[in-house]
Design an enzyme around this catalytic site. Structure first.
Site, PDB file in Angstrom:
ATOM      1  CG  HIS A  57       1.205   6.516  -0.867  1.00  0.00           C
ATOM      2  ND1 HIS A  57      -0.228   6.782  -1.228  1.00  0.00           N
ATOM      3  CD2 HIS A  57       0.914   5.605   0.230  1.00  0.00           C
ATOM      4  CE1 HIS A  57      -1.172   6.520  -0.487  1.00  0.00           C
ATOM      5  NE2 HIS A  57      -0.559   5.884   0.614  1.00  0.00           N
ATOM      6  CD  GLU A  94      -4.001   6.933   1.893  1.00  0.00           C
ATOM      7  OE1 GLU A  94      -3.500   5.764   2.122  1.00  0.00           O
ATOM      8  OE2 GLU A  94      -3.122   7.557   2.201  1.00  0.00           O
ATOM      9  CG  HIS A 103      -1.728   1.119   1.563  1.00  0.00           C
ATOM     10  ND1 HIS A 103      -2.904   1.494   1.160  1.00  0.00           N
ATOM     11  CD2 HIS A 103      -1.252   2.663   2.014  1.00  0.00           C
ATOM     12  CE1 HIS A 103      -3.417   2.697   1.421  1.00  0.00           C
ATOM     13  NE2 HIS A 103      -2.353   3.194   1.987  1.00  0.00           N
ATOM     14  CD  GLU A 104       2.058   3.592   4.013  1.00  0.00           C
ATOM     15  OE1 GLU A 104       2.219   4.745   3.078  1.00  0.00           O
ATOM     16  OE2 GLU A 104       1.027   3.663   4.421  1.00  0.00           O
TER      17      GLU A 104
END
Length: 425
Positions: free
Chosen positions: A282, A358, A278-279
């Site tokens: 970004h 997100e 997930h990170e």
């Protein structure tokens, strides 16, 4: 006139507080829509009865404190103006030194001190609340240390702003806001570059990930996305909180992914890898730089509106507010009040963009790991650790949530599972 303005301000704040108390405790409905009952997004399936009760209680009080704190700041600045305290700060500064820079510093320290004292009760209530619900594990001395660090960082930032902005106001009454914005661009980028290596370590200790087996798994995952995994750090948060978190910070060579040690202690390797994916999204989708660009655009519009509002307010109510001119330092509380109002008003837009990013990162993590169980259990554990509502009230979501709700995040994974199964059949 000053008394009327103060009275109307206090009445408005009281009515505002009353509205949000009624909205959060009596009107809003946080129960799940019928179609989600019994699914993995239903908190009744992964929280016990006591956890369900505590999450509702804690979330309501915490949300109320959020909605009370920002307008309280506006009321504080208004009182500083109408009582003549801003006048007094300037007078004390003038009596203390003949040097302009020192006078500005003295004015700013007085304003910072009064703001700290005025907002301290709400800050302490928030700290006590998190302690009583076993979210915070931080001792009072440690908490006070963080509060004092906040105070001095806030003072330093405020001193730079007031020095530069009011110098520009005297040089150009009409275009100061544009020049101020131009200078804010490199300043913002510089602060973001320093954040991970200078500012964040003032609060906690950061170090490269200790678990070498987990590090090897993250390296393998990162290589798929062409991401420098040496930028993965852990931070010792267990002495301060039981909450779980991971985030992206910094820009350029100082950019890094940070994992709280509470996350490392309570989640399995598969769950942590889901968070890492997930990170990493970004990084891959340049969300940090898009966020910076959006912030700078909003700040340009905000400074323009601030300049126009300050001119109008000073022309109409300058005498009542004890502000002789816009470029007089005594107008600084008005400058801060308007900026704070605009930031609060624009938060639904910035939160909407953040929730979209997100959501994109969640989709990336699902596609990258293909581990839907890890994703669902991760979000369930995040809800349990933070006693957060799975389906918060609409106004809370709009003004507070930079992430999709847990209902949305878990439901997205369940929908992915159904889609994958149907494609295999």
């Amino acid at each position: 006139m000053a008394r009327k303005i103060g009275l109307y301000g206090m009445i408005a704040y009281f009515l505002y507080a009353l509205f949000f108390y009624w909205y959060l405790f009596y009107f809003s409905n946080t129960s799940l829509p019928f179609e989600y009952e019994g699914t993995q997004a239903d908190p009744a399936t992964f929280l016990n009865a006591r956890e369900l009760m505590l999450s509702e209680e804690y979330s309501k009080i915490r949300n109320l404190l959020f909605f009370l704190s920002t307008p309280f700041e506006w009321l504080f600045y208004l009182i500083i103006l109408i009582t003549g305290l801003s006048n007094a700060f300037k007078k004390w500064a003038g009596q203390s030194s003949k040097y302009k820079m020192v006078q500005t510093a003295i004015y700013t320290i007085w304003l910072s001190f009064f703001a700290f004292v005025a907002t301290f009760p709400l800050s302490y209530i928030s700290y006590s609340l998190s302690k009583s619900y076993n979210i915070s594990t931080q001792s009072f001395p440690s908490w006070m240390k963080d509060e004092l660090i906040d105070f001095w960082l806030s003072f330093g930032t405020m001193f730079i702003i007031v020095t530069v902005v009011y110098w520009l106001m005297k040089k150009s009454k009409k275009r100061w806001w544009l020049y101020a914005w131009g200078l804010s661009v490199p300043f913002t980028l510089f602060i973001m570059f320093l954040q991970p290596v200078v500012i964040d370590p003032l609060y906690n200790d950061f170090y490269p990930l200790k678990d070498k087996q987990l590090e090897a798994k993250i390296l393998e995952l990162a290589s798929k996305a062409n991401i420098p995994a040496e930028h993965v750090f852990e931070v010792n948060m267990a002495e301060k909180t039981n909450s779980l978190n991971a985030y992206v910070t910094g820009i350029g060579s100082n950019s890094r992914i940070v994992l709280w040690d509470t996350t490392l202690n309570r989640l399995s390797d598969d769950q942590i890898l889901f968070i890492m994916a997930h990170e990493m999204a970004h990084y891959v989708e340049k969300h940090l730089y898009i966020g910076i660009a959006g912030y700078l655009l909003l700040s340009l519009v905000g400074l323009y509106i601030t300049a126009r509002l300050m001119e109008w307010i000073v022309n109409k109510w300058g005498e009542a507010l004890k502000i002789p001119a816009v470029n007089d330092i005594r107008s600084f509380p008005l400058f801060l009040m308007i900026l704070s109002m605009l930031m609060f008003a624009s938060s639904p837009i910035s939160n909407f963009v953040s929730r979209y990013q997100e959501s994109r990162a969640d989709h990336y993590a699902i596609e990258m790991t293909k581990n839907t169980e890890a994703g669902i259990t991760t979000f369930q554990e995040l809800s349990r650790a933070g006693l957060s509502q799975v389906n918060p009230p609409l106004l809370v979501k709009i003004f507070r949530y930079g992430h999709p709700t847990m209902l949305e995040r878990i439901s997205t994974i369940e929908e992915y599972e159904l889609k994958t199964r149907s494609q295999k059949q």
